[in-house]
Enzyme design. Structure first.
Site, PDB file in Angstrom:
ATOM      1  N   GLU A  91       0.826  -1.206   0.000  1.00 19.24           N
ATOM      2  CA  GLU A  91       0.000   0.000   0.000  1.00 19.24           C
ATOM      3  C   GLU A  91       0.862   1.258   0.000  1.00 19.24           C
ATOM      4  O   GLU A  91       1.981   1.277   0.508  1.00 19.24           O
ATOM      5  CB  GLU A  91      -0.966  -0.003   1.187  1.00 19.24           C
ATOM      6  CG  GLU A  91      -0.315  -0.014   2.549  1.00 19.24           C
ATOM      7  CD  GLU A  91      -1.362  -0.071   3.671  1.00 19.24           C
ATOM      8  OE1 GLU A  91      -1.787  -1.198   3.989  1.00 19.24           O
ATOM      9  OE2 GLU A  91      -1.720   0.966   4.224  1.00 19.24           O
ATOM     10  N   CYS A 104       3.570   8.574   0.448  1.00 17.26           N
ATOM     11  CA  CYS A 104       4.181   7.696   1.448  1.00 17.26           C
ATOM     12  C   CYS A 104       4.316   6.310   0.823  1.00 17.26           C
ATOM     13  O   CYS A 104       3.319   5.714   0.422  1.00 17.26           O
ATOM     14  CB  CYS A 104       3.283   7.647   2.685  1.00 17.26           C
ATOM     15  SG  CYS A 104       3.806   6.449   3.912  1.00 17.26           S
ATOM     16  N   CYS A 111       7.237  -6.794   7.378  1.00 16.78           N
ATOM     17  CA  CYS A 111       8.354  -6.194   8.114  1.00 16.78           C
ATOM     18  C   CYS A 111       8.757  -7.170   9.206  1.00 16.78           C
ATOM     19  O   CYS A 111       7.918  -7.920   9.712  1.00 16.78           O
ATOM     20  CB  CYS A 111       7.891  -4.877   8.742  1.00 16.78           C
ATOM     21  SG  CYS A 111       9.169  -3.998   9.668  1.00 16.78           S
ATOM     22  N   CYS A 115       7.462  -4.133  15.917  1.00 16.58           N
ATOM     23  CA  CYS A 115       6.911  -3.083  16.794  1.00 16.58           C
ATOM     24  C   CYS A 115       5.475  -3.461  17.170  1.00 16.58           C
ATOM     25  O   CYS A 115       4.676  -3.828  16.307  1.00 16.58           O
ATOM     26  CB  CYS A 115       6.937  -1.719  16.114  1.00 16.58           C
ATOM     27  SG  CYS A 115       8.603  -1.185  15.708  1.00 16.58           S
ATOM     28  N   CYS A 118       2.161  -1.897  15.472  1.00 13.93           N
ATOM     29  CA  CYS A 118       2.173  -1.722  14.018  1.00 13.93           C
ATOM     30  C   CYS A 118       1.587  -2.930  13.292  1.00 13.93           C
ATOM     31  O   CYS A 118       1.932  -4.077  13.577  1.00 13.93           O
ATOM     32  CB  CYS A 118       3.607  -1.480  13.559  1.00 13.93           C
ATOM     33  SG  CYS A 118       3.741  -1.252  11.775  1.00 13.93           S
TER      34      CYS A 118
HETATM   35  N1  SAH Z   1      10.041   1.013   9.802  1.00 17.61           N
HETATM   36  C1  SAH Z   1      10.123   2.439   9.741  1.00 17.61           C
HETATM   37  C2  SAH Z   1       9.122   3.106   8.834  1.00 17.61           C
HETATM   38  C3  SAH Z   1       7.706   2.616   8.801  1.00 17.61           C
HETATM   39  S1  SAH Z   1       6.548   3.083  10.009  1.00 17.61           S
HETATM   40  C4  SAH Z   1      10.095   3.029  11.123  1.00 17.61           C
HETATM   41  O1  SAH Z   1       9.966   2.288  12.085  1.00 17.61           O
HETATM   42  O2  SAH Z   1      10.266   4.224  11.266  1.00 17.61           O
HETATM   43  C5  SAH Z   1       6.331   4.820   9.997  1.00 17.61           C
HETATM   44  C6  SAH Z   1       5.998   5.355  11.380  1.00 17.61           C
HETATM   45  O3  SAH Z   1       4.666   5.003  11.799  1.00 17.61           O
HETATM   46  C7  SAH Z   1       6.915   4.824  12.461  1.00 17.61           C
HETATM   47  O4  SAH Z   1       7.263   5.867  13.326  1.00 17.61           O
HETATM   48  C8  SAH Z   1       6.050   3.799  13.147  1.00 17.61           C
HETATM   49  O5  SAH Z   1       6.515   3.484  14.424  1.00 17.61           O
HETATM   50  C9  SAH Z   1       4.701   4.466  13.111  1.00 17.61           C
HETATM   51  N2  SAH Z   1       3.554   3.581  13.288  1.00 17.61           N
HETATM   52  C10 SAH Z   1       3.380   2.311  12.893  1.00 17.61           C
HETATM   53  N3  SAH Z   1       2.175   1.831  13.236  1.00 17.61           N
HETATM   54  C11 SAH Z   1       1.552   2.826  13.876  1.00 17.61           C
HETATM   55  C12 SAH Z   1       0.265   2.957  14.478  1.00 17.61           C
HETATM   56  N4  SAH Z   1      -0.599   1.946  14.494  1.00 17.61           N
HETATM   57  N5  SAH Z   1      -0.038   4.135  15.044  1.00 17.61           N
HETATM   58  C13 SAH Z   1       0.838   5.166  15.033  1.00 17.61           C
HETATM   59  N6  SAH Z   1       2.046   5.113  14.473  1.00 17.61           N
HETATM   60  C14 SAH Z   1       2.421   3.949  13.911  1.00 17.61           C
END
Ligand code: SAH
Length: 346
Positions: A91, A104, A111, A115, A118
């Site tokens: 996406e 974006c 991944c 985290c 996420c």
């Molecule tokens: N892997 C990279 C980029 C992808 S995520 C990273 O970790 O930075 C882009 C941003 O969105 C990151 O800061 C991530 O922690 C955040 N993110 C992911 N899922 C989220 C969610 N459900 N709510 C808020 N932020 C989120």
């Protein structure tokens, strides 16, 4: 079939010479691929018919298709689901700002960073995206919109530093004046904090913005939501970001997703102020987007305001990220996941 859209100019020169063409044809071909954004080699009017036919036999133009487009009624955000040639789904998101169109993009299918909040990481990593698959997210969106894309954030699914070589090549091609010529200053790459790669990126001589997903003011809390914190201590992550700033002169952006009861108390804001300790950085506060597989909740509005006000009072630059496209599904991988699950169930 050779994926020539993933080649830089030097590689393309070797490629055209191997096909018996003069070296200068590489530049023409590069411009067709990356400036004219061709869908077929037949469009390459300054290349001979014989060369075009040869290209059709040996080279591929990524067959990535937009299978669904979701349009927000609130803020003109558009979300795109693309099917890759091997059937994987990714996406991408277009956000409309006064200064232009920002896209974006995803850097991986899935991944492996884990985290906790996420959606992209729930099923682990499937594979890295090729350079052409990252470029095509921007190219396809620009063509579908009929408008220029001026900004790129690598904040979709995936950890860009886990696909490092392809990301660097992607940046070089998309910022090339023989391509879309998107200024490197308008490109942001976000990482969960892979220390050696942040340092390597600092040494690349690029002028892109680095965003660090911080999400906690200390290792203890960070470890509860980000497994990568077990591998790299926060002090080393911050020191790598300092090195990035020193080498590039580009101010690092710290992302901080606020999760109710986990990292959103004033105590954490105080520790955050201590952690950044007068550095020239910017903090992006993101109200966490709850995913149904996990029990995390968004901090309430008042709490978010208090957190932000505290940081500002202490002289730390902070903004609360506007939630874009709320009505067409949330952050990072949620759309793809919903799509795949509905396919499985049907
Ligand atoms: N892997 C990279 C980029 C992808 S995520 C990273 O970790 O930075 C882009 C941003 O969105 C990151 O800061 C991530 O922690 C955040 N993110 C992911 N899922 C989220 C969610 N459900 N709510 C808020 N932020 C989120």
């Amino acid at each position: 079939m050779t994926d020539i859209k993933s080649m830089d100019l030097e590689e393309l020169k070797t490629f055209v010479k191997e096909l018996g063409e003069a070296e200068f044809r590489a530049k023409q071909l590069f411009e067709w691929l990356h400036k004219s954004l061709i869908d077929s080699f037949d469009e390459c009017s300054n290349l001979s018919k014989a060369f075009r036919e040869k290209l059709k036999e040996v080279a591929s133009l990524t067959g990535m298709e937009a299978i669904e487009v979701f349009e927000s009624k609130i803020d003109d955000t558009k979300k795109y689901l693309f099917a890759l040639e091997d059937g994987n789904i990714i996406e991408s998101v277009r956000m409309k700002y006064e200064h232009g169109n920002s896209v974006c993009i995803s850097s991986q299918v899935g991944c492996r960073m884990g985290c906790k909040f996420c959606a992209s990481t729930l099923d682990g990593l499937v594979r890295n995206l090729s350079v052409s698959e990252m470029l095509d997210q921007v190219y396809k969106i620009q063509k579908l919109l009929g408008e220029r894309v001026s900004n790129i954030v690598v904040m979709g699914s995936g950890e860009p530093m886990d696909n490092y070589d392809n990301i660097v090549k992607f940046v070089k091609i998309i910022s090339s004046d023989m391509g879309l010529n998107i200024s490197q200053r308008n490109i942001t790459v976000s990482t969960c904090g892979i220390v050696p790669k942040i340092r390597e990126l600092a040494d690349e001589g690029l002028s892109i913005t680095l965003a660090l997903s911080l999400h906690a003011p200390n290792d203890e809390i960070r470890k509860t939501i980000m497994p990568v914190a077990n591998k790299y201590a926060l002090k080393d992550v911050i020191s790598a970001c300092d090195y990035y700033f020193k080498k590039t002169g580009r101010r690092v952006s710290y992302e901080y997703s606020l999760v109710a009861g986990i990292n959103d108390n004033i105590k954490e804001a105080m520790n955050l102020v201590k952690l950044v300790n007068g550095r020239n950085i910017h903090i992006n506060l993101i109200p966490v987007n709850p995913i149904k597989e996990r029990d995390f909740k968004q901090s309430d509005k008042l709490k978010i305001k208090e957190f932000k006000d505290f940081l500002e009072k202490k002289g730390v630059n902070a903004t609360v990220r506007r939630e874009m496209g709320r009505d067409i599904d949330g952050a990072c991988g949620q759309l793809r996941r919903r799509f795949i699950q509905s396919e499985r169930n049907s």
